[in-house]
Design an enzyme around this catalytic site. Structure first.
Site, mmCIF file in Angstrom:
data_model
loop_
_atom_site.group_PDB
_atom_site.id
_atom_site.type_symbol
_atom_site.label_atom_id
_atom_site.label_comp_id
_atom_site.label_asym_id
_atom_site.label_seq_id
_atom_site.Cartn_x
_atom_site.Cartn_y
_atom_site.Cartn_z
ATOM 1 N N CYS A 1 -11.230 -9.470 15.649
ATOM 2 C CA CYS A 1 -12.020 -10.833 16.198
ATOM 3 C C CYS A 1 -11.918 -10.881 17.268
ATOM 4 O O CYS A 1 -11.170 -11.050 18.249
ATOM 5 C CB CYS A 1 -11.776 -11.401 16.084
ATOM 6 N N CYS B 1 -12.604 -14.000 19.455
ATOM 7 C CA CYS B 1 -11.092 -14.769 18.751
ATOM 8 C C CYS B 1 -9.921 -14.356 19.613
ATOM 9 O O CYS B 1 -9.651 -15.668 20.781
ATOM 10 C CB CYS B 1 -10.875 -14.825 17.393
ATOM 11 N N ASP B 2 -9.721 -13.520 20.322
ATOM 12 C CA ASP B 2 -8.352 -12.873 20.360
ATOM 13 C C ASP B 2 -8.313 -12.376 21.481
ATOM 14 O O ASP B 2 -7.511 -11.423 22.317
ATOM 15 C CB ASP B 2 -7.419 -11.613 19.961
#
Length: 303
Positions: free
Chosen positions: A132, A135-136
């Site tokens: 993701c 997300c990261d």
């Protein structure tokens, strides 16, 4: 309580089904394992969903769809479905915390991310390997990352990563991308993105975190080591059908349906990424969900 329809999964397909089912005044329950939105909720930018010229954030769209379903009267509960019993006129949905009865079931559980299945992968998930970018990506600011894949998601997420990372290397096992042309143009115009074609990752190397990736050229079998701090994997999905034993599945585990979302079991329908289909996009998931709800309505009216 016996519901008219229980929807398993709260992604765009499930939420769309909930909107159409509850709007048809069916007693509707949507069961979601974690949080509504599915993979859409962790997508930074949706530019091809109709009605949002200029694009929309995936989480924002998920919030809108959830609110819309609730406004029409759909109930949403958080539980993990572990099995189905659809032998009788009334279906039973078995979950970790409860058992639910319903006249019809709509399976919209989607697909989980597919892993590479190579040496070193499991040990570095969460410590350099991610599925993701939304997300990261901030964890890799001014660092070198490698992306694996060649479809829409891989290219779109690579472009997003390029806003944070120093360099992005995209590895694709074929000579040409499968992604939309506009995404290819956008990717190739980024100065800090490079592409390695005809290659696959063979091993993730590192001690406490990812340090490099061993790649193999599928044509000449030569290998090379690419030093990176992170690896992002976008190579498709694995359908969440473990609880749906007894339904007709294809070789990859996707549920086989007709154009009306009917499965091999009476009163059981499937929609979105979990079913066998050519195109898996938010817009097609929403369309599937609408059709599944109408098919469930017609089934109830005729039984």
């Amino acid at each position: 309580m016996i519901y008219d329809v229980i929807i398993i999964g709260g992604g765009p397909a499930g939420l769309s089904a909930a909107i159409y089912a509850s709007r048809a005044r069916l007693k509707t329950l949507l069961i979601e394992k974690s949080g509504c939105g599915g993979q859409m909720a962790v997508t930074d930018f949706l530019e091809n969903y109709p009605g949002f010229n200029g694009g929309i954030n995936g989480f924002e769209l998920a919030v809108k769809l959830e609110a819309q379903a609730k406004d029409f009267g759909a109930a949403i509960t958080y539980d993990e479905v572990t099995g189905l019993n659809f032998a009788g006129q009334t279906k039973e949905v078995i979950a970790v915390n409860n058992k639910y009865e319903t006249k019809t079931v709509i399976i919209a559980a989607g697909a989980d991310v597919k892993k590479l299945g190579i040496s070193g992968e499991d040990g570095f998930i969460g410590r350099g390997i991610s599925f993701c970018a939304t997300c990261d990506a901030p964890f890799f600011k001014e660092k070198d990352v490698l992306v694996v894949g060649g479809g829409d998601s891989a290219l779109q997420e690579s472009v997003y990563l390029a806003k944070f990372a120093k360099n992005v290397t995209l590895v694709h096992r074929r000579k040409e991308f499968r992604a939309a042309k506009i995404l290819q143009e956008r990717l190739l115009s980024q100065p800090n993105i490079s592409v390695i074609y005809d290659s696959i990752p063979e091993e993730i190397i590192g001690k406490d975190s990812v340090e490099s990736v061993k790649l193999k050229n599928v044509e000449n079998k030569q290998t090379q080591i690419v030093k990176v701090h992170g690896v992002f994997v976008f190579i498709g999905g694995v359908p969440n059908t473990a609880f749906a034993q007894g339904l007709s599945l294809d070789a990859a585990g996707y549920i086989i349906t007709d154009e009306n979302m009917k499965t091999s079991a009476e009163g059981v329908f499937a929609c979105g990424d979990i079913r066998k289909k050519q195109l898996r996009q938010v817009v097609t998931a929403a369309s599937d969900g609408a059709q599944a709800a109408i098919s469930a309505q017609h089934y109830i009216e005729n039984h």
